[in-house]
Scaffold this motif. Structure first.
Motif, PDB file in Angstrom:
ATOM      1  N   ASN A   1     -12.331   2.539  27.355  1.00 58.06           N
ATOM      2  CA  ASN A   1     -13.633   3.144  27.098  1.00 58.06           C
ATOM      3  C   ASN A   1     -13.600   3.862  25.763  1.00 58.06           C
ATOM      4  OD1 ASN A   1     -14.413   2.234  29.596  1.00 58.06           O
ATOM      5  ND2 ASN A   1     -14.008   4.184  30.618  1.00 58.06           N
ATOM      6  N   ARG A   2     -14.513   3.492  24.911  1.00 61.07           N
ATOM      7  CA  ARG A   2     -14.538   4.081  23.570  1.00 61.07           C
ATOM      8  C   ARG A   2     -15.768   4.969  23.390  1.00 61.07           C
ATOM      9  NH1 ARG A   2     -11.055  -0.541  20.199  1.00 61.07           N
ATOM     10  NH2 ARG A   2      -9.304  -0.380  21.667  1.00 61.07           N
ATOM     11  N   ALA A   3     -16.487   4.891  22.308  1.00 60.66           N
ATOM     12  CA  ALA A   3     -17.539   5.873  22.043  1.00 60.66           C
ATOM     13  C   ALA A   3     -18.718   5.735  22.991  1.00 60.66           C
ATOM     14  CB  ALA A   3     -18.025   5.725  20.599  1.00 60.66           C
TER      15      ALA A   3
ATOM     16  N   ASP B   1     -27.517  -3.176  20.080  1.00 58.39           N
ATOM     17  CA  ASP B   1     -26.612  -4.294  19.820  1.00 58.39           C
ATOM     18  C   ASP B   1     -25.414  -3.817  19.019  1.00 58.39           C
ATOM     19  OD1 ASP B   1     -25.750  -6.916  19.986  1.00 58.39           O
ATOM     20  OD2 ASP B   1     -26.982  -7.637  18.338  1.00 58.39           O
ATOM     21  N   ILE B   2     -24.361  -4.647  19.022  1.00 60.40           N
ATOM     22  CA  ILE B   2     -23.153  -4.348  18.256  1.00 60.40           C
ATOM     23  C   ILE B   2     -22.717  -5.597  17.512  1.00 60.40           C
ATOM     24  CG2 ILE B   2     -22.334  -2.519  19.802  1.00 60.40           C
ATOM     25  CD1 ILE B   2     -20.431  -4.605  21.071  1.00 60.40           C
ATOM     26  N   ALA B   3     -21.867  -5.393  16.519  1.00 59.10           N
ATOM     27  CA  ALA B   3     -21.241  -6.496  15.785  1.00 59.10           C
ATOM     28  C   ALA B   3     -19.853  -6.062  15.372  1.00 59.10           C
ATOM     29  CB  ALA B   3     -22.061  -6.885  14.562  1.00 59.10           C
ATOM     30  N   VAL B   4     -18.944  -7.024  15.304  1.00 61.05           N
ATOM     31  CA  VAL B   4     -17.550  -6.753  14.943  1.00 61.05           C
ATOM     32  C   VAL B   4     -17.209  -7.563  13.699  1.00 61.05           C
ATOM     33  CG1 VAL B   4     -15.143  -6.798  15.710  1.00 61.05           C
ATOM     34  CG2 VAL B   4     -16.989  -6.428  17.372  1.00 61.05           C
ATOM     35  N   SER B   5     -16.570  -6.940  12.743  1.00 62.86           N
ATOM     36  CA  SER B   5     -16.186  -7.639  11.515  1.00 62.86           C
ATOM     37  C   SER B   5     -15.230  -8.785  11.843  1.00 62.86           C
ATOM     38  CB  SER B   5     -15.508  -6.670  10.552  1.00 62.86           C
ATOM     39  OG  SER B   5     -14.879  -7.380   9.502  1.00 62.86           O
ATOM     40  N   PRO B   6     -15.510  -9.981  11.329  1.00 67.79           N
ATOM     41  CA  PRO B   6     -14.575 -11.087  11.554  1.00 67.79           C
ATOM     42  C   PRO B   6     -13.279 -10.935  10.773  1.00 67.79           C
ATOM     43  CG  PRO B   6     -16.360 -11.775  10.123  1.00 67.79           C
ATOM     44  CD  PRO B   6     -16.710 -10.405  10.595  1.00 67.79           C
TER      45      PRO B   6
ATOM     46  N   ASP C   1     -11.183  -3.408  13.567  1.00 68.23           N
ATOM     47  CA  ASP C   1     -11.522  -2.001  13.722  1.00 68.23           C
ATOM     48  C   ASP C   1     -12.908  -1.651  13.195  1.00 68.23           C
ATOM     49  OD1 ASP C   1      -9.204  -1.193  15.030  1.00 68.23           O
ATOM     50  OD2 ASP C   1      -8.122  -0.889  13.145  1.00 68.23           O
ATOM     51  N   VAL C   2     -13.548  -2.563  12.507  1.00 70.51           N
ATOM     52  CA  VAL C   2     -14.886  -2.301  11.961  1.00 70.51           C
ATOM     53  C   VAL C   2     -15.935  -2.820  12.945  1.00 70.51           C
ATOM     54  CG1 VAL C   2     -16.507  -2.749  10.085  1.00 70.51           C
ATOM     55  CG2 VAL C   2     -14.079  -2.359   9.581  1.00 70.51           C
TER      56      VAL C   2
ATOM     57  N   SER D   1     -18.314   2.134  12.728  1.00 69.18           N
ATOM     58  CA  SER D   1     -17.026   2.647  13.178  1.00 69.18           C
ATOM     59  C   SER D   1     -15.926   1.931  12.410  1.00 69.18           C
ATOM     60  CB  SER D   1     -16.844   2.404  14.680  1.00 69.18           C
ATOM     61  OG  SER D   1     -15.518   2.712  15.085  1.00 69.18           O
ATOM     62  N   THR D   2     -14.903   2.665  12.033  1.00 69.00           N
ATOM     63  CA  THR D   2     -13.744   2.064  11.362  1.00 69.00           C
ATOM     64  C   THR D   2     -12.474   2.222  12.197  1.00 69.00           C
ATOM     65  OG1 THR D   2     -13.356   4.109  10.098  1.00 69.00           O
ATOM     66  CG2 THR D   2     -14.712   2.405   9.057  1.00 69.00           C
ATOM     67  N   ASP D   3     -12.636   2.627  13.453  1.00 70.90           N
ATOM     68  CA  ASP D   3     -11.470   2.796  14.326  1.00 70.90           C
ATOM     69  C   ASP D   3     -11.663   2.029  15.642  1.00 70.90           C
ATOM     70  OD1 ASP D   3     -13.365   4.358  15.553  1.00 70.90           O
ATOM     71  OD2 ASP D   3     -12.278   6.256  15.324  1.00 70.90           O
ATOM     72  N   GLY D   4     -12.287   0.861  15.553  1.00 72.04           N
ATOM     73  CA  GLY D   4     -12.436   0.018  16.720  1.00 72.04           C
ATOM     74  C   GLY D   4     -13.465   0.481  17.720  1.00 72.04           C
ATOM     75  N   GLY D   5     -14.386   1.312  17.279  1.00 74.10           N
ATOM     76  CA  GLY D   5     -15.431   1.786  18.174  1.00 74.10           C
ATOM     77  C   GLY D   5     -15.100   3.056  18.918  1.00 74.10           C
TER      78      GLY D   5
END
Length: 293
Positions: A166-168, A174-179, A183-184, A196-200
């Motif tokens: 469980n994170r933030a 919606d969310i998106a994750v850098s390919p 961690d982004v 976020s730069t720490d994986g959410g």
């Protein structure tokens, strides 16, 4: 820091409430082949997710009334049950991840947690959080599932699809994750894009352009869909944006960019596809939106 308190996450964020409120009740219509969303076929009242199965190249649409397979010739058919599929993503040939709620009258927990299909949506099996979580956004990147659990207003992350970190806590649509960097993580909020730069685990305050949905298929191709159906592309991870075009049909419902040029988007009137990075769109599936919960 956390951009919203736990108490603030129980209701939809104000500016995105209209998009969330577009969820409608399933229409009572027959299964079988035909043109989904048309008056002569099954009614598709709301779309929650889009994907292309690499096994056959077919478009799959996760809706309030089940998963619909759409062929290149426009033929559409429901491939399984009439459950309400919320979060939805294609992660490999014939392999989908989803969440949502069971079909009316079918029994089972109201929130299905994380579920998986290995036969292109025909059947589904629970993996974890059954009865607990309702993922309204699911993204798969770096061998990891990132899910926004709207029932609790929290980002959850899993590498084995069974145990979760469980994170933030945040109010997001919606969310998106850098390919490129696991961690982004980006989230759409009422105040704009939160990063976020720490994986959410933590997010900065939302700022800049207000978007409803995100899709990040390549490092230099982050797409965002605004509340009016405007499609925007960022080549720098969301720092700057360029409008590429407008998805027809009004209020947005879902967005998936298959690659840097192929974009799928759903609005209140239909599912549309672009093969030129969002400059032009063609309709793949009509949608008959109605007022609902």
């Amino acid at each position: 820091m956390k951009i919203r308190s736990r108490a603030a996450t129980v209701a939809p964020v104000a500016l995105l409430a209209a998009v969330l409120a577009a969820c409608t009740s399933p229409a009572d219509s027959p299964s079988g082949t035909g043109s989904a969303g048309s008056s002569g076929g099954r009614a598709v009242s709301h779309v929650h997710g889009l994907g292309v199965d690499p096994a056959d190249g077919r478009l799959y649409v996760a809706t309030h009334e089940g998963v619909i397979a759409v062929a290149d010739d426009g033929t559409a058919r429901r491939v399984g049950d009439r459950a309400d599929y919320m979060g939805f993503t294609v992660i490999g040939p014939k392999t989908f991840l989803g969440s949502g709620h069971p079909a009316e009258g079918s029994g089972g927990h109201g929130n299905r947690g994380l579920i998986r299909s290995t036969d292109s949506g025909r059947t589904w099996k629970p993996l974890s959080l059954d009865g607990t979580s309702d993922f309204h956004a699911l993204k798969y990147a770096h061998g990891t599932v990132y899910g926004y659990d709207s029932a609790h207003g929290v980002l959850r992350v899993s590498t084995d699809r069974t145990t979760w970190d469980n994170r933030a806590e945040l109010a997001a649509l919606d969310i998106a994750v850098s390919p490129k960097d696991r961690d982004v993580v980006l989230a759409t909020t009422e105040d704009g894009l939160a990063a976020s730069t720490d994986g959410g685990r933590t997010f900065g305050a939302g700022s800049g352009r207000v978007l409803a949905f995100l899709s990040w298929p390549a490092a230099d191709a982050l797409y965002g869909l605004d509340l009016g159906g405007g499609l925007h592309r960022s080549t720098d991870g969301g720092t700057t944006w360029q409008r590429t075009g407008t998805v027809p049909g009004g209020q947005p419902q879902a967005l998936t960019a298959v690659d840097a040029r192929r974009v799928l988007a759903a609005t209140q009137d239909g599912v549309y596809e672009s093969r030129d990075g969002g400059r032009t769109f063609t309709e793949r599936l009509p949608v008959s939106s109605t007022e609902g919960h």
